[in-house]
Design an enzyme around this catalytic site. Structure first.
Site, PDB file in Angstrom:
ATOM      1  N   SER A 133      29.774  56.284  82.783  1.00 15.25           N
ATOM      2  CA  SER A 133      30.250  55.843  84.093  1.00 15.25           C
ATOM      3  C   SER A 133      30.805  57.046  84.831  1.00 15.25           C
ATOM      4  O   SER A 133      31.318  57.989  84.217  1.00 15.25           O
ATOM      5  CB  SER A 133      31.344  54.794  83.931  1.00 15.25           C
ATOM      6  OG  SER A 133      32.005  54.551  85.157  1.00 15.25           O
ATOM      7  N   TYR A 146      39.016  51.065  80.377  1.00 17.43           N
ATOM      8  CA  TYR A 146      37.577  51.307  80.551  1.00 17.43           C
ATOM      9  C   TYR A 146      37.308  52.788  80.785  1.00 17.43           C
ATOM     10  O   TYR A 146      36.425  53.380  80.162  1.00 17.43           O
ATOM     11  CB  TYR A 146      37.067  50.475  81.721  1.00 17.43           C
ATOM     12  CG  TYR A 146      35.610  50.682  82.053  1.00 17.43           C
ATOM     13  CD1 TYR A 146      34.607  50.030  81.341  1.00 17.43           C
ATOM     14  CD2 TYR A 146      35.229  51.537  83.088  1.00 17.43           C
ATOM     15  CE1 TYR A 146      33.270  50.219  81.655  1.00 17.43           C
ATOM     16  CE2 TYR A 146      33.896  51.733  83.411  1.00 17.43           C
ATOM     17  CZ  TYR A 146      32.925  51.076  82.684  1.00 17.43           C
ATOM     18  OH  TYR A 146      31.598  51.269  82.987  1.00 17.43           O
TER      19      TYR A 146
END
Length: 230
Positions: A133, A146
């Site tokens: 990400s 996350y």
């Protein structure tokens, strides 16, 4: 050529599995939703082989992948695509939810690599693609656990590449911006194309990455929709 893809029942993983199947590859499609995997297998004309596995359960990964890999004569590589996240303050995450976020987004990818890498080293060929990400490279409030997992995946990917590349094994990290999938509780197709990537487009980029010549490795790829706010 046989590829193992995690998170293959929906979103990016599903598009990637279908595109690889269309290009003549065999795909071991890993996910916990058996019904969606069966539908995917039917859509692919049998090129996709379902591997039902819940990556949130660390005890399942080694045994179930071992069974699936034992039936394959050659493994071209693996795409660690599975992941999930929740946009909310850190203290609103329960301890169990934080542990699960790290398990699915980081630890499971490490476990999958541990299961597959001996085969790739023995072959002296293969490619590991870890889908990360852009939060591995930039801060964002309310995504702390996350982001921590994706930072970990970036470190793991770059270190592993330097460990195995002399044996002919490639490791690539793909950091994407916002993708139009069901991530975060949304529905695929609900996000505007100006500020979110189409999963089919990202799948095409990953295929381009793995089809690079044997003497070329893309160690990290970052891709964003043009309209995403950084």
């Amino acid at each position: 050529m046989t590829w193992l893809i995690t998170g293959a029942s929906r979103g990016l993983g599903r598009h990637l599995a279908l595109q690889l199947a269309q290009r003549g590859h065999r795909v071991l499609a890993c996910a916990r939703d058996a019904d969606r995997l069966q539908t995917l297998a039917a859509e692919s004309g049998g090129a996709v082989v379902p591997v039902v596995i819940d990556l949130a359960d660390a005890t399942q990964i080694g045994p179930r992948l071992g069974e699936a890999l034992a039936r394959e004569a050659h493994i071209s590589g693996v795409v660690n695509n599975a992941g999930f996240g929740a946009y909310k303050p850190f203290l609103e995450h329960s301890e169990a939810e934080s542990i699960q976020l790290v398990q699915v987004n980081l630890t499971a990818a490490i476990q999958v690599c541990h299961a597959v890498l001996p085969r790739l080293l023995a072959q002296r060929s293969g490619h590991i693609v870890n889908v990360g990400s852009d939060l591995a490279r930039r801060p964002l409030a309310n995504m702390a656990v996350y982001a921590a997992a994706k930072h970990g995946l970036a470190g793991f990917s770059h270190s592993l590449l330097r460990e195995v590349k002399q044996a002919g094994v490639k490791v690539s990290l793909v950091n994407s911006g916002i993708v139009d999938t069901d991530f975060g509780g949304a529905a695929e197709g609900s996000r505007d194309a100006h500020w979110s990537l189409r999963p089919a487009q990202l799948a095409q980029l990953i295929i381009q990455l793995i089809e690079q010549p044997g003497n070329v490795v893309v160690d990290e790829l970052s891709v964003h929709p043009l309209g995403q706010d950084f």
